[in-house]
Write an enzyme that holds these catalytic residues in place. Sequence first.
Site, PDB file in Angstrom:
ATOM      1  N   GLN A  16      -9.137 -12.703 -12.474  1.00  7.70           N
ATOM      2  CA  GLN A  16      -8.439 -12.536 -11.170  1.00  7.70           C
ATOM      3  C   GLN A  16      -7.589 -13.680 -10.701  1.00  7.70           C
ATOM      4  O   GLN A  16      -6.434 -13.458 -10.524  1.00  7.70           O
ATOM      5  CB  GLN A  16      -9.488 -12.104 -10.243  1.00  7.70           C
ATOM      6  CG  GLN A  16      -8.889 -11.750  -8.743  1.00  7.70           C
ATOM      7  CD  GLN A  16      -9.683 -11.452  -7.580  1.00  7.70           C
ATOM      8  OE1 GLN A  16      -9.290 -11.178  -6.633  1.00  7.70           O
ATOM      9  NE2 GLN A  16     -10.959 -11.186  -8.049  1.00  7.70           N
ATOM     10  N   SER A  17      -8.240 -15.121 -11.011  1.00  8.04           N
ATOM     11  CA  SER A  17      -7.830 -16.095 -10.432  1.00  8.04           C
ATOM     12  C   SER A  17      -6.105 -16.210 -10.710  1.00  8.04           C
ATOM     13  O   SER A  17      -5.298 -16.275 -10.033  1.00  8.04           O
ATOM     14  CB  SER A  17      -8.290 -17.143 -10.167  1.00  8.04           C
ATOM     15  OG  SER A  17      -8.278 -17.641 -11.503  1.00  8.04           O
ATOM     16  N   GLU A 138     -15.619 -15.964  -8.740  1.00  6.18           N
ATOM     17  CA  GLU A 138     -15.595 -15.830  -7.550  1.00  6.18           C
ATOM     18  C   GLU A 138     -16.794 -16.308  -6.531  1.00  6.18           C
ATOM     19  O   GLU A 138     -16.541 -17.283  -5.877  1.00  6.18           O
ATOM     20  CB  GLU A 138     -15.202 -14.545  -7.277  1.00  6.18           C
ATOM     21  CG  GLU A 138     -15.175 -14.198  -5.508  1.00  6.18           C
ATOM     22  CD  GLU A 138     -13.962 -14.972  -4.816  1.00  6.18           C
ATOM     23  OE1 GLU A 138     -12.785 -14.991  -5.370  1.00  6.18           O
ATOM     24  OE2 GLU A 138     -14.227 -15.406  -3.772  1.00  6.18           O
ATOM     25  N   ASP A 167     -10.947 -16.777  -5.973  1.00  5.77           N
ATOM     26  CA  ASP A 167      -9.847 -16.267  -7.134  1.00  5.77           C
ATOM     27  C   ASP A 167      -8.755 -16.114  -6.493  1.00  5.77           C
ATOM     28  O   ASP A 167      -7.652 -16.682  -6.896  1.00  5.77           O
ATOM     29  CB  ASP A 167     -10.194 -14.673  -7.725  1.00  5.77           C
ATOM     30  CG  ASP A 167     -11.571 -15.156  -8.863  1.00  5.77           C
ATOM     31  OD1 ASP A 167     -11.716 -16.223  -9.281  1.00  5.77           O
ATOM     32  OD2 ASP A 167     -12.084 -13.915  -8.967  1.00  5.77           O
ATOM     33  N   GLY A 246     -12.957 -20.852  16.706  1.00 10.67           N
ATOM     34  CA  GLY A 246     -11.671 -21.617  17.554  1.00 10.67           C
ATOM     35  C   GLY A 246     -12.388 -22.142  18.900  1.00 10.67           C
ATOM     36  O   GLY A 246     -11.372 -22.798  19.689  1.00 10.67           O
ATOM     37  N   GLY A 247     -13.439 -21.919  19.086  1.00 11.31           N
ATOM     38  CA  GLY A 247     -13.948 -22.269  20.504  1.00 11.31           C
ATOM     39  C   GLY A 247     -14.050 -21.361  21.479  1.00 11.31           C
ATOM     40  O   GLY A 247     -14.657 -21.716  22.736  1.00 11.31           O
TER      41      GLY A 247
HETATM   42  N1  COA Z   1      -5.962 -15.741 -28.831  1.00 10.41           N
HETATM   43  C1  COA Z   1      -6.985 -16.358 -29.332  1.00 10.41           C
HETATM   44  N2  COA Z   1      -8.075 -16.719 -28.517  1.00 10.41           N
HETATM   45  C2  COA Z   1      -7.941 -16.545 -27.407  1.00 10.41           C
HETATM   46  C3  COA Z   1      -6.982 -15.813 -26.736  1.00 10.41           C
HETATM   47  C4  COA Z   1      -5.947 -15.578 -27.667  1.00 10.41           C
HETATM   48  N3  COA Z   1      -4.778 -14.771 -27.200  1.00 10.41           N
HETATM   49  N4  COA Z   1      -7.187 -15.691 -25.298  1.00 10.41           N
HETATM   50  C5  COA Z   1      -8.509 -16.188 -25.224  1.00 10.41           C
HETATM   51  N5  COA Z   1      -8.954 -16.664 -26.193  1.00 10.41           N
HETATM   52  C6  COA Z   1     -10.184 -17.324 -26.545  1.00 10.41           C
HETATM   53  C7  COA Z   1     -10.406 -18.702 -25.792  1.00 10.41           C
HETATM   54  O1  COA Z   1      -9.802 -19.648 -26.693  1.00 10.41           O
HETATM   55  C8  COA Z   1     -11.781 -18.697 -25.678  1.00 10.41           C
HETATM   56  O2  COA Z   1     -12.246 -19.147 -27.019  1.00 10.41           O
HETATM   57  P1  COA Z   1     -13.448 -20.653 -27.310  1.00 10.41           P
HETATM   58  O3  COA Z   1     -14.322 -20.278 -26.672  1.00 10.41           O
HETATM   59  O4  COA Z   1     -13.346 -20.345 -28.792  1.00 10.41           O
HETATM   60  O5  COA Z   1     -12.505 -21.695 -27.090  1.00 10.41           O
HETATM   61  C9  COA Z   1     -12.479 -17.515 -25.651  1.00 10.41           C
HETATM   62  O6  COA Z   1     -11.205 -16.770 -25.820  1.00 10.41           O
HETATM   63  C10 COA Z   1     -13.075 -17.217 -24.474  1.00 10.41           C
HETATM   64  O7  COA Z   1     -12.223 -17.823 -23.266  1.00 10.41           O
HETATM   65  P2  COA Z   1     -12.777 -18.130 -21.831  1.00 10.41           P
HETATM   66  O8  COA Z   1     -12.013 -18.738 -20.869  1.00 10.41           O
HETATM   67  O9  COA Z   1     -14.016 -19.001 -22.180  1.00 10.41           O
HETATM   68  O10 COA Z   1     -13.457 -16.805 -21.449  1.00 10.41           O
HETATM   69  P3  COA Z   1     -14.993 -16.103 -20.786  1.00 10.41           P
HETATM   70  O11 COA Z   1     -15.035 -14.693 -20.712  1.00 10.41           O
HETATM   71  O12 COA Z   1     -15.993 -16.802 -21.605  1.00 10.41           O
HETATM   72  O13 COA Z   1     -15.016 -17.069 -19.404  1.00 10.41           O
HETATM   73  C11 COA Z   1     -14.111 -17.314 -17.119  1.00 10.41           C
HETATM   74  C12 COA Z   1     -14.152 -16.530 -18.317  1.00 10.41           C
HETATM   75  C13 COA Z   1     -13.162 -16.839 -16.082  1.00 10.41           C
HETATM   76  C14 COA Z   1     -15.643 -17.747 -16.626  1.00 10.41           C
HETATM   77  C15 COA Z   1     -13.587 -18.915 -17.782  1.00 10.41           C
HETATM   78  O14 COA Z   1     -12.214 -18.316 -18.436  1.00 10.41           O
HETATM   79  C16 COA Z   1     -13.162 -19.820 -16.742  1.00 10.41           C
HETATM   80  O15 COA Z   1     -14.098 -20.491 -16.165  1.00 10.41           O
HETATM   81  N6  COA Z   1     -12.001 -19.933 -16.072  1.00 10.41           N
HETATM   82  C17 COA Z   1     -11.700 -20.747 -15.052  1.00 10.41           C
HETATM   83  C18 COA Z   1     -12.270 -20.681 -13.724  1.00 10.41           C
HETATM   84  C19 COA Z   1     -11.627 -19.048 -13.402  1.00 10.41           C
HETATM   85  O16 COA Z   1     -10.398 -18.985 -13.384  1.00 10.41           O
HETATM   86  N7  COA Z   1     -12.267 -18.311 -12.799  1.00 10.41           N
HETATM   87  C20 COA Z   1     -12.273 -16.890 -12.263  1.00 10.41           C
HETATM   88  C21 COA Z   1     -11.827 -15.894 -13.072  1.00 10.41           C
HETATM   89  S1  COA Z   1     -11.645 -14.538 -11.936  1.00 10.41           S
END
Ligand code: COA
Length: 415
Positions: A16-17, A138, A167, A246-247
């Site tokens: 989302q973010s 979130e 987000d 706001g008070g």
């Molecule tokens: N090609 C190849 N690899 C890809 C890719 C693509 N097109 N798109 C994503 N990936 C891989 C990433 O490189 C990562 O691999 P790695 O762990 O080996 O380095 C993997 O997919 C997973 O990415 P990640 O961002 O860790 O996803 P997640 O599902 O495990 O975590 C979040 C999701 C949102 C928790 C995390 O991305 C995060 O903390 N983001 C920052 C904060 C944020 O925006 N949070 C709010 C989300 S609404």
Amino acid sequence: MKALDNIKILDFTHVQSGPTCTQLLGFLGADVIKVERPGAGDATRTQLVDVQDADSLYFTMLNHNKRSLTLDAKTEAGKQVLERLIKTCDVLVENFAPGALDRMGFTWAHVHELNPKMIMASIKGFGPGPYQDCKVYENVAQCAGGAASTTGFRDGPPLVSGAQIGDSGTGLNLTIGILAALVQRARSGRGQRVQASMQDGVLNLCRIKLRDQQRLAHGPLTEYSQYGEGIAFGKTTPRAGNDSGGGQPGRILKCKNWENDPNAYTYFITQAAAWENICAVIGKPKWKKDPDYATPAARLPRLNDIFTTIEAWTKTKTKLQVMEICNPLNIPVGPILSMQELAEEESLRKTGTVVEVDHPVRGRYLSVGCPVKLSDSEVEVARAPLLGEHTEEILCEVLGYSADEIAAIKESGGV
Ligand code: COA
């Protein structure tokens, strides 16, 4: 002409973010190229599915005005396409877990070297510090940013808000940073790094609660209901229920039919300047001059009594009648509008804040359009792309690959 015509966004965001930021840039006219993993795509495509085989509303409502390119950034061919995208685009936006982009080989130093004009914008859960490596969603941000500890009732647990302040709120901050960096680049010729943390974003929205934290050192917070109720304050900003920040004392009060309708309520503020009008409208004309009620200070210990009396009046009216009666008298009130009411509200349809969008698989659905209106940059909301819908178009038209080259990249599994 649109405000961000000719600006190309390499959208490496998910969930989302990040997507709220790039969607906003798309609403403003940027060409947003969403890069997704082949076969899977943004995880939200298949989360909370309501229509079988169609991208979820979770995905479609966060990814309008974008093109989708599927690319495996962990293959050599995929990396080469990504490099060409970086050289071609103006802004790279990402919200991977901390370190993920570096592990793919795309550190800020490398991106900057490939394209010194590139603006690289990232959202992470936390800024530098003890939690910098955490993955964050979130509600984690709402809890870590001070919103949860200050939301809810004093005698209940901390609460998270229905508004996605961690987000979508941080997405807004990132958008502001990107726009500022684009303006600066027009003068300096250089790109830069733009970073927004979700904890920072939530704390920014809780600014008045940090205000109250400091005021506690100088005495009780007199506008909080607990002050009037004689309940002592602790060492930290307490939860204030529905008190207004706001008070001016305010509460959520029942309206007609509250027994059957969970949203038959109104917010009611006893603004000092409107006190005499309030007394007149609720049938308590004597309170206007009564020393126990006439001044804000005299009213503070009597707020429960006062709001109970006002509620006896609001319960005889619908929430919209309360608004119709109070608005001309400068008494600030707010009907509690349900999602159903907002979805059906004509005026929001007219301004494009609520839009109906057609989708080839799911059919028509409602979405929230652009929340900010520009007089010289009209917003046209286009449906979210199917997974990989524009892969060939982007490789050919944006990146200039030949048909043979595209076939070879596909063959290698890069896209
Ligand atoms: N090609 C190849 N690899 C890809 C890719 C693509 N097109 N798109 C994503 N990936 C891989 C990433 O490189 C990562 O691999 P790695 O762990 O080996 O380095 C993997 O997919 C997973 O990415 P990640 O961002 O860790 O996803 P997640 O599902 O495990 O975590 C979040 C999701 C949102 C928790 C995390 O991305 C995060 O903390 N983001 C920052 C904060 C944020 O925006 N949070 C709010 C989300 S609404």
